[in-house]
Design an enzyme around this catalytic site. Structure first.
Site, PDB file in Angstrom:
ATOM      1  N   CYS A  69       5.790   5.998   4.808  1.00 31.88           N
ATOM      2  CA  CYS A  69       4.680   5.190   4.299  1.00 31.88           C
ATOM      3  C   CYS A  69       3.929   5.848   3.144  1.00 31.88           C
ATOM      4  O   CYS A  69       2.984   5.273   2.612  1.00 31.88           O
ATOM      5  CB  CYS A  69       3.715   4.826   5.423  1.00 31.88           C
ATOM      6  SG  CYS A  69       4.458   3.689   6.617  1.00 31.88           S
TER       7      CYS A  69
ATOM      8  N   HIS B  67       0.841  -1.195   0.000  1.00 36.76           N
ATOM      9  CA  HIS B  67       0.000   0.000   0.000  1.00 36.76           C
ATOM     10  C   HIS B  67       0.873   1.241   0.000  1.00 36.76           C
ATOM     11  O   HIS B  67       2.094   1.165   0.132  1.00 36.76           O
ATOM     12  CB  HIS B  67      -0.976  -0.001   1.186  1.00 36.76           C
ATOM     13  CG  HIS B  67      -0.343   0.162   2.539  1.00 36.76           C
ATOM     14  ND1 HIS B  67      -1.014   0.667   3.616  1.00 36.76           N
ATOM     15  CD2 HIS B  67       0.898  -0.112   2.998  1.00 36.76           C
ATOM     16  CE1 HIS B  67      -0.223   0.695   4.679  1.00 36.76           C
ATOM     17  NE2 HIS B  67       0.941   0.218   4.325  1.00 36.76           N
TER      18      HIS B  67
ATOM     19  N   GLU C  37       0.207  -5.380  11.494  1.00 36.66           N
ATOM     20  CA  GLU C  37       0.943  -4.895  10.330  1.00 36.66           C
ATOM     21  C   GLU C  37       2.428  -5.268  10.421  1.00 36.66           C
ATOM     22  O   GLU C  37       3.051  -5.606   9.429  1.00 36.66           O
ATOM     23  CB  GLU C  37       0.770  -3.373  10.239  1.00 36.66           C
ATOM     24  CG  GLU C  37       1.359  -2.757   9.004  1.00 36.66           C
ATOM     25  CD  GLU C  37       1.063  -1.270   8.925  1.00 36.66           C
ATOM     26  OE1 GLU C  37      -0.045  -0.912   8.501  1.00 36.66           O
ATOM     27  OE2 GLU C  37       1.950  -0.482   9.290  1.00 36.66           O
TER      28      GLU C  37
ATOM     29  N   HIS D 111       3.520  -5.247   3.680  1.00 37.44           N
ATOM     30  CA  HIS D 111       3.539  -5.847   5.006  1.00 37.44           C
ATOM     31  C   HIS D 111       3.119  -7.307   4.921  1.00 37.44           C
ATOM     32  O   HIS D 111       2.360  -7.692   4.041  1.00 37.44           O
ATOM     33  CB  HIS D 111       2.562  -5.125   5.949  1.00 37.44           C
ATOM     34  CG  HIS D 111       2.882  -3.693   6.168  1.00 37.44           C
ATOM     35  ND1 HIS D 111       3.905  -3.272   6.987  1.00 37.44           N
ATOM     36  CD2 HIS D 111       2.322  -2.570   5.661  1.00 37.44           C
ATOM     37  CE1 HIS D 111       3.949  -1.956   6.985  1.00 37.44           C
ATOM     38  NE2 HIS D 111       2.994  -1.502   6.187  1.00 37.44           N
TER      39      HIS D 111
ATOM     40  N   HIS E 151       4.960   0.286  -0.298  1.00 39.06           N
ATOM     41  CA  HIS E 151       5.681  -0.690   0.505  1.00 39.06           C
ATOM     42  C   HIS E 151       4.694  -1.782   0.894  1.00 39.06           C
ATOM     43  O   HIS E 151       3.507  -1.676   0.616  1.00 39.06           O
ATOM     44  CB  HIS E 151       6.290  -0.027   1.747  1.00 39.06           C
ATOM     45  CG  HIS E 151       5.266   0.515   2.691  1.00 39.06           C
ATOM     46  ND1 HIS E 151       4.518   1.653   2.419  1.00 39.06           N
ATOM     47  CD2 HIS E 151       4.832   0.056   3.880  1.00 39.06           C
ATOM     48  CE1 HIS E 151       3.682   1.873   3.412  1.00 39.06           C
ATOM     49  NE2 HIS E 151       3.841   0.911   4.323  1.00 39.06           N
TER      50      HIS E 151
ATOM     51  N   HIS F 249      -1.050 -10.311  -1.934  1.00 37.11           N
ATOM     52  CA  HIS F 249      -0.193  -9.903  -3.044  1.00 37.11           C
ATOM     53  C   HIS F 249      -0.856  -8.869  -3.950  1.00 37.11           C
ATOM     54  O   HIS F 249      -0.620  -8.829  -5.152  1.00 37.11           O
ATOM     55  CB  HIS F 249       0.315 -11.113  -3.831  1.00 37.11           C
ATOM     56  CG  HIS F 249       1.370 -11.864  -3.080  1.00 37.11           C
ATOM     57  ND1 HIS F 249       1.058 -12.776  -2.101  1.00 37.11           N
ATOM     58  CD2 HIS F 249       2.716 -11.789  -3.128  1.00 37.11           C
ATOM     59  CE1 HIS F 249       2.181 -13.260  -1.584  1.00 37.11           C
ATOM     60  NE2 HIS F 249       3.205 -12.663  -2.187  1.00 37.11           N
TER      61      HIS F 249
END
Length: 153
Positions: A25, A16, A136, A31, A29, A75
């Site tokens: 952020c 995201h 996260e 998680h 990137h 994904h």
């Protein structure tokens, strides 16, 4: 018989970007999310029922969460559809990438609210969503509790 809470855990990888955010952020990137889903209900007491003693079959809960959250989000890259990231999202989709355009900023907080609505809509009337915990990272998570969000139906 009393109410029982049962929990099933899920993992998925999602990318995201937080448009307008003032930190790292804002960049795309990802998680390794861990989602814990807790439902509450009374175990089935009908001795002729195939699921005697269960609140919900773990397999049935897995099917709901897999279809509503894990399969779509795993994904994928999530963007807020109301930001300029829409152009980037279109380019990624054109190149065969899995993209989700959300109605919200894709923070853990907003994602867990979205997930709660999706799961609640699939549960039978005698089973309620009790809580969700979306991890996260190893040290950061968001939680949703039914008791914090109004009376149960």
């Amino acid at each position: 018989m009393g109410k029982i809470r049962i929990t099933k855990q899920f993992t998925f990888e999602t990318g995201h970007a937080l448009y307008g955010y003032d930190g790292k952020c804002r960049n795309i990137h990802g998680h390794s999310y861990k989602l814990s889903v807790t439902v509450i209900g009374e175990p089935i007491v009908d001795t002729s029922h195939v699921k005697l003693g269960m609140v919900i079959d773990f397999g049935d809960l897995k099917k709901i969460v897999k279809e509503e959250i894990v399969d779509p989000f795993d994904h994928a890259t999530v963007f807020n559809k109301n930001t300029p990231h829409i152009e980037l999202a279109k380019e990624l989709e054109n190149r065969g990438h899995k993209v989700i355009m959300a109605d919200y900023q894709p923070t853990s907080e907003n994602m867990v609210i979205d997930f709660a609505e999706k799961i609640k809509s699939r549960l039978s009337k005698d089973i309620n969503l009790h809580s969700l915990k979306l991890r996260e990272t190893e040290t950061a998570f968001a939680e949703w509790y039914a008791e914090d969000n109004g009376p149960l139906p």
